[in-house]
Design a protein around this motif. Structure first.
Motif: not given
Length: 87
Positions: A59-87
């Motif tokens: 259970i602890r491992l699955s929670i860590k994996v879920i939070f890792s995936l959420l953090s990657i999705i969040f980082l990709v979204a932030v990068i996409a928003i920054i690129i959208a503002f720059i371009l």
């Protein structure tokens, strides 16, 4: 004053460790007493302990994996928003 605070911090650490150790020993004693009263075999108690510990680790491992995936999705979204503002 700084030296006194450091000395107090150094003295508090072993006290906390001792309290945790005593609590664990007391919990172990209560568990052993309950097992003796119920009359369950030691092998089954050890098996149940290993099973519960394994399930909690999974259970602890699955929670860590879920939070890792959420953090990657969040980082990709932030990068996409920054690129959208720059371009």
């Amino acid at each position: 004053m700084r030296n006194e605070k450091q000395i107090m911090k150094q003295n508090d650490a072993p006290a906390g460790i001792n309290i945790i150790l005593v609590c664990r020993i007391a919990l172990l004693g209560v568990c052993v007493w309950c097992v003796c009263k119920i009359g369950v075999s030691v092998v089954s108690v050890v098996g149940i302990y290993i099973l519960i510990r394994s399930v909690l680790k999974i259970i602890r491992l699955s929670i860590k994996v879920i939070f890792s995936l959420l953090s990657i999705i969040f980082l990709v979204a932030v990068i996409a928003i920054i690129i959208a503002f720059i371009l």
